[in-house]
Design a protein around this motif. Structure first.
Motif, PDB file in Angstrom:
ATOM      1  N   PHE A 158       0.868  -1.180   0.000  1.00 31.27           N
ATOM      2  CA  PHE A 158       0.000   0.000   0.000  1.00 31.27           C
ATOM      3  C   PHE A 158       0.909   1.235   0.000  1.00 31.27           C
ATOM      4  N   SER A 159       0.906   1.948  -1.104  1.00 31.79           N
ATOM      5  CA  SER A 159       1.832   3.073  -1.259  1.00 31.79           C
ATOM      6  C   SER A 159       1.439   4.238  -0.363  1.00 31.79           C
ATOM      7  N   THR A 160       2.400   5.120  -0.147  1.00 32.77           N
ATOM      8  CA  THR A 160       2.154   6.343   0.617  1.00 32.77           C
ATOM      9  C   THR A 160       2.325   7.591  -0.248  1.00 32.77           C
ATOM     10  N   SER A 161       2.732   7.399  -1.486  1.00 31.10           N
ATOM     11  CA  SER A 161       2.885   8.528  -2.415  1.00 31.10           C
ATOM     12  C   SER A 161       1.799   8.450  -3.491  1.00 31.10           C
ATOM     13  N   ALA A 162       1.284   9.597  -3.898  1.00 33.11           N
ATOM     14  CA  ALA A 162       0.176   9.663  -4.856  1.00 33.11           C
ATOM     15  C   ALA A 162       0.706   9.814  -6.281  1.00 33.11           C
ATOM     16  N   LYS A 163       0.026   9.158  -7.207  1.00 33.01           N
ATOM     17  CA  LYS A 163       0.361   9.230  -8.628  1.00 33.01           C
ATOM     18  C   LYS A 163      -0.929   9.101  -9.437  1.00 33.01           C
ATOM     19  N   SER A 164      -0.860   9.397 -10.714  1.00 35.30           N
ATOM     20  CA  SER A 164      -1.992   9.135 -11.596  1.00 35.30           C
ATOM     21  C   SER A 164      -2.130   7.625 -11.790  1.00 35.30           C
ATOM     22  N   TRP A 165      -3.239   7.202 -12.393  1.00 35.93           N
ATOM     23  CA  TRP A 165      -3.461   5.762 -12.547  1.00 35.93           C
ATOM     24  C   TRP A 165      -2.358   5.125 -13.403  1.00 35.93           C
ATOM     25  N   HIS A 166      -2.014   5.742 -14.527  1.00 35.28           N
ATOM     26  CA  HIS A 166      -0.998   5.170 -15.417  1.00 35.28           C
ATOM     27  C   HIS A 166       0.383   5.189 -14.760  1.00 35.28           C
ATOM     28  N   ASN A 167       0.707   6.268 -14.028  1.00 39.77           N
ATOM     29  CA  ASN A 167       2.003   6.312 -13.327  1.00 39.77           C
ATOM     30  C   ASN A 167       2.046   5.303 -12.179  1.00 39.77           C
ATOM     31  N   SER A 168       0.909   5.053 -11.557  1.00 39.68           N
ATOM     32  CA  SER A 168       0.844   4.029 -10.508  1.00 39.68           C
ATOM     33  C   SER A 168       1.099   2.655 -11.108  1.00 39.68           C
ATOM     34  N   LEU A 169       0.551   2.411 -12.302  1.00 38.28           N
ATOM     35  CA  LEU A 169       0.793   1.127 -12.983  1.00 38.28           C
ATOM     36  C   LEU A 169       2.275   0.944 -13.286  1.00 38.28           C
ATOM     37  N   ASP A 170       2.920   2.011 -13.723  1.00 41.19           N
ATOM     38  CA  ASP A 170       4.358   1.930 -14.018  1.00 41.19           C
ATOM     39  C   ASP A 170       5.161   1.687 -12.739  1.00 41.19           C
ATOM     40  N   ALA A 171       4.760   2.330 -11.630  1.00 42.08           N
ATOM     41  CA  ALA A 171       5.485   2.164 -10.375  1.00 42.08           C
ATOM     42  C   ALA A 171       5.395   0.726  -9.883  1.00 42.08           C
ATOM     43  N   CYS A 172       4.246   0.083 -10.058  1.00 40.99           N
ATOM     44  CA  CYS A 172       4.104  -1.319  -9.648  1.00 40.99           C
ATOM     45  C   CYS A 172       4.926  -2.231 -10.561  1.00 40.99           C
ATOM     46  N   THR A 173       4.931  -1.924 -11.837  1.00 44.76           N
ATOM     47  CA  THR A 173       5.701  -2.750 -12.778  1.00 44.76           C
ATOM     48  C   THR A 173       7.189  -2.689 -12.459  1.00 44.76           C
ATOM     49  N   ALA A 174       7.642  -1.538 -11.969  1.00 43.23           N
ATOM     50  CA  ALA A 174       9.066  -1.368 -11.675  1.00 43.23           C
ATOM     51  C   ALA A 174       9.518  -2.247 -10.518  1.00 43.23           C
ATOM     52  N   ILE A 175       8.623  -2.706  -9.697  1.00 42.79           N
ATOM     53  CA  ILE A 175       8.999  -3.576  -8.563  1.00 42.79           C
ATOM     54  C   ILE A 175       8.451  -4.996  -8.786  1.00 42.79           C
ATOM     55  N   SER A 176       8.299  -5.370 -10.060  1.00 40.13           N
ATOM     56  CA  SER A 176       7.854  -6.718 -10.441  1.00 40.13           C
ATOM     57  C   SER A 176       6.469  -7.036  -9.887  1.00 40.13           C
ATOM     58  N   ALA A 177       5.578  -6.040  -9.944  1.00 33.17           N
ATOM     59  CA  ALA A 177       4.209  -6.226  -9.471  1.00 33.17           C
ATOM     60  C   ALA A 177       3.264  -5.537 -10.448  1.00 33.17           C
TER      61      ALA A 177
END
Length: 275
Positions: A158-177
């Motif tokens: 559960f993240s603590t930093s806010a992002k747009s939906w597409h940027n959130s998808l990229d952030a999860c992909t970067a950690i193999s999720a």
């Protein structure tokens, strides 16, 4: 006509007679004035009850003497007055003690409520820990990384930093999720429970975070789909509207523009057997 003759002073004074008069029969009859007495038996009263008489001088003396004289003259009333004098201060002391005890009970009740809140929070944490340990045992000792929460065979961040939906998808992909995909009712309840515990305070008020999910509306096919391209089943929950991206807040599924900035949930499989 009758005639009156004075009795010699010494005889009258000695016997308590004040005057005599001559009776028609020719003899003398004496008018007797009784000497002052303190008590006299009254006819018709019980043998143990005496009627108290006071002379004028004694009444005045008793009035000047105050309550002590009244008690001395009326012995039948003294026990009640003595009881009132003794019990009055005792009752006052008992009342003060009762008030003090009531205050202590109230203070203890306030402390108990605070302790119960702490205990409830500790129980929630222990329940989550026990669930993770039990789930790991059922899933062949599956494990999640530090700061990730486990449910069944999946790990969640559960993240603590806010992002747009597409940027959130990229952030999860970067950690193999990937952005979270909800497959079962049990998983949905787990996410609702975890989200309800995560709040923030702004200007003295408490607010719940809004977490992006992997659900978005695909305009090309005209339906809701998950980030991995799999279709959405309305049997799990209902999604309002037909545009934008879906997020969770206080256990509810809501939609808004995908450009909005929100915190997000990443999901990936748990590791098994230390692999």
């Amino acid at each position: 006509m009758g005639c009156h003759r004075a009795v010699p002073p010494l005889l009258g004074a000695a016997r308590g007679w004040h005057q005599v008069r001559l009776s028609p029969a020719g003899g003398f009859s004496y008018l007797q004035t009784p000497m002052p007495v303190q008590q006299r038996k009254v006819k018709g009263t019980p043998s143990d009850i005496n009627v108290i008489y006071e002379s004028k001088d004694e009444g005045k003396a008793n009035a000047q003497a105050g309550p002590a004289a009244v008690i001395a003259v009326s012995p039948s009333a003294s026990p009640w007055r003595l009881s009132a004098i003794i019990l009055g201060p005792i009752c006052l002391i008992l009342l003060i003690l009762v008030i003090m005890m009531a205050q202590q009970v109230y203070q203890l009740s306030q402390k108990s409520e605070q302790q119960l809140e702490v205990i409830d929070l500790e129980n929630i944490i222990l329940s989550d820990t026990l669930q993770q340990l039990t789930t790991g045992k059922e899933d062949n000792c599956s494990m999640c990384e530090v700061d990730w929460d486990q449910q069944a065979a999946s790990c969640y961040s559960f993240s603590t930093s806010a992002k747009s939906w597409h940027n959130s998808l990229d952030a999860c992909t970067a950690i193999s999720a990937s952005l979270v995909k909800i497959d079962t009712k049990k998983e949905l309840e787990f996410l609702k429970h975890e989200i309800s515990k995560r709040v923030y305070v702004r200007q003295g008020q408490q607010f719940h975070f809004s977490f992006w999910t992997g659900l978005n509306y695909d305009n090309d096919i005209g339906n809701w789909t998950w980030a991995d391209g799999s279709p959405f089943s309305f049997q799990l929950f209902q999604v309002p509207g037909a545009e934008g991206c879906a997020y969770m807040q206080k256990g509810d599924i809501r939609t808004q523009s995908c450009a909005k900035w929100e915190v997000y949930i990443c999901e990936k499989p748990a590791k098994f057997g230390g692999n």
